[in-house]
Design a protein around this motif. Structure first.
Motif, short mmCIF file in Angstrom:
data_model
loop_
_atom_site.label_atom_id
_atom_site.label_comp_id
_atom_site.label_asym_id
_atom_site.label_seq_id
_atom_site.Cartn_x
_atom_site.Cartn_y
_atom_site.Cartn_z
N GLY A 1 69.98 -0.64 45.80
CA GLY A 1 70.58 -0.18 44.55
C GLY A 1 71.79 -1.02 44.16
N ARG A 2 72.46 -0.61 43.11
CA ARG A 2 73.66 -1.34 42.68
C ARG A 2 74.81 -1.02 43.62
NH1 ARG A 2 76.82 2.42 39.94
NH2 ARG A 2 75.71 4.27 39.16
N PRO A 3 75.82 -1.87 43.70
CA PRO A 3 76.94 -1.63 44.61
C PRO A 3 77.76 -0.43 44.18
CG PRO A 3 77.36 -3.53 43.21
CD PRO A 3 75.94 -3.15 42.98
N PRO A 4 78.43 0.24 45.12
CA PRO A 4 79.26 1.40 44.78
C PRO A 4 80.38 1.01 43.81
CG PRO A 4 78.86 1.29 47.14
CD PRO A 4 78.37 0.00 46.57
N PHE B 1 83.27 -0.28 52.92
CA PHE B 1 83.47 1.16 53.08
C PHE B 1 84.49 1.65 52.06
CE2 PHE B 1 86.77 -0.63 55.81
CZ PHE B 1 87.89 0.12 55.46
N GLY B 2 84.59 2.98 51.95
CA GLY B 2 85.55 3.60 51.02
C GLY B 2 85.71 5.07 51.35
N PHE C 1 76.88 18.15 48.91
CA PHE C 1 78.04 18.33 48.05
C PHE C 1 78.05 17.28 46.95
CE2 PHE C 1 78.95 19.82 52.27
CZ PHE C 1 79.50 21.07 52.07
N ASN C 2 78.74 17.63 45.86
CA ASN C 2 78.96 16.70 44.76
C ASN C 2 80.40 16.23 44.79
OD1 ASN C 2 76.35 16.99 43.73
ND2 ASN C 2 76.93 18.84 42.61
N GLY C 3 80.63 14.98 44.44
CA GLY C 3 81.98 14.46 44.45
C GLY C 3 82.08 13.16 43.70
N THR C 4 83.19 12.45 43.93
CA THR C 4 83.49 11.20 43.22
C THR C 4 83.97 10.16 44.23
OG1 THR C 4 84.17 12.45 41.28
CG2 THR C 4 84.79 10.13 41.35
N LEU C 5 83.55 8.92 44.02
CA LEU C 5 84.03 7.82 44.87
C LEU C 5 85.45 7.47 44.42
CD1 LEU C 5 83.33 5.80 47.10
CD2 LEU C 5 82.52 4.23 45.31
N LYS C 6 86.42 7.71 45.30
CA LYS C 6 87.83 7.51 44.95
C LYS C 6 88.30 6.10 45.27
CE LYS C 6 92.42 9.55 45.60
NZ LYS C 6 93.19 10.61 46.30
N LYS C 7 87.90 5.56 46.43
CA LYS C 7 88.33 4.22 46.84
C LYS C 7 87.12 3.46 47.38
CE LYS C 7 92.88 5.92 48.33
NZ LYS C 7 93.80 6.07 49.49
N TRP C 8 87.17 2.13 47.20
CA TRP C 8 86.07 1.31 47.75
C TRP C 8 86.55 -0.11 48.01
CZ3 TRP C 8 81.85 2.30 50.13
CH2 TRP C 8 80.95 1.28 50.39
#
Length: 210
Positions: free
Chosen positions: A44-47, A21-22, A8-15
């Motif tokens: 990789g780079r951090p979320p 975690f988030g 699935f595709n989505g967006t990181l909302k909280k972190w």
């Protein structure tokens, strides 16, 4: 939103950086999915909140859904490598055996080098111990080291042209001059004792020949 299979595709909302975690939200769904930092690619780079991501969904040990195998747009597809590994027959395990063989060979070579270094050091020590008596001969056949006379200290007097008792400072100096220097005039009776009246008799010194 559904890319290959169950991705699935989505967006990181909280972190939360401190806790690692988030929560993710899919493009066409409002449910928040828990995501741990271990689900992201290593190195990789951090979320970052708001970045677009693709992910798979799996239940955790309590049955709650969570996002796993998270990737960013443009990341390489790791599943191809897994599929390739799965397609390879399980019975072939030559690479691990080759690695174990190389490790064993390296260990043997290291032990041989260490043993060689120890043997060389022992040989050098043995040569020094054997050569020591030759460097310092002793015994009846070669008595020179024990009978060599001590080095004499340099005389504090020297012939400088003086000839008379009045020019001497001590009986010892007068005796040195009549024995070692020419044309002295300090021993009139030629008995080997110079300056008998001035330096070499009475309180000034003792008579006698050197």
């Amino acid at each position: 939103m559904n890319t290959p299979a169950n991705r699935f595709n989505g967006t990181l909302k909280k972190w939360n950086d401190e806790r690692g975690f988030g929560f993710l939200v899919a493009e066409h769904g409002g449910q928040e999915l828990f995501v741990h930092v271990s689900a992201f690619p290593r190195g990789g780079r951090p979320p970052m909140v708001g970045e677009a991501l693709s992910f798979e969904v799996e239940p955790d040990k309590d049955g709650r859904k969570r996002a796993v195998r998270v990737r960013r747009p443009g990341d390489a597809e790791p599943r191809q490598a897994r599929q390739h590994d799965q397609a390879r027959p399980r019975g072939r395990s030559s690479p691990p055996r080759r690695a174990e063989s190389n490790s064993w060979v390296s260990s043997v070579i290291g032990l041989l080098l260490l043993a060689g270094a120890g043997w060389y050091a022992y040989g050098q020590y043995s040569e020094r111990v054997v050569a020591l008596p030759e460097a310092t001969p002793q015994g009846v056949m070669n008595p020179e080291p024990w009978t060599k006379p001590r080095a004499t200290q340099p005389n504090r007097y020297q012939c400088d042209g003086r000839q008379h008792c009045s020019q001497m400072t001590s009986c010892e100096e007068a005796k040195f001059f009549i024995r070692n220097c020419p044309d002295t005039k300090m021993d009139g009776d030629r008995d080997g004792v110079p300056c008998e009246q001035q330096l070499c008799t009475g309180i000034f010194g003792g008579s006698g020949v050197l």
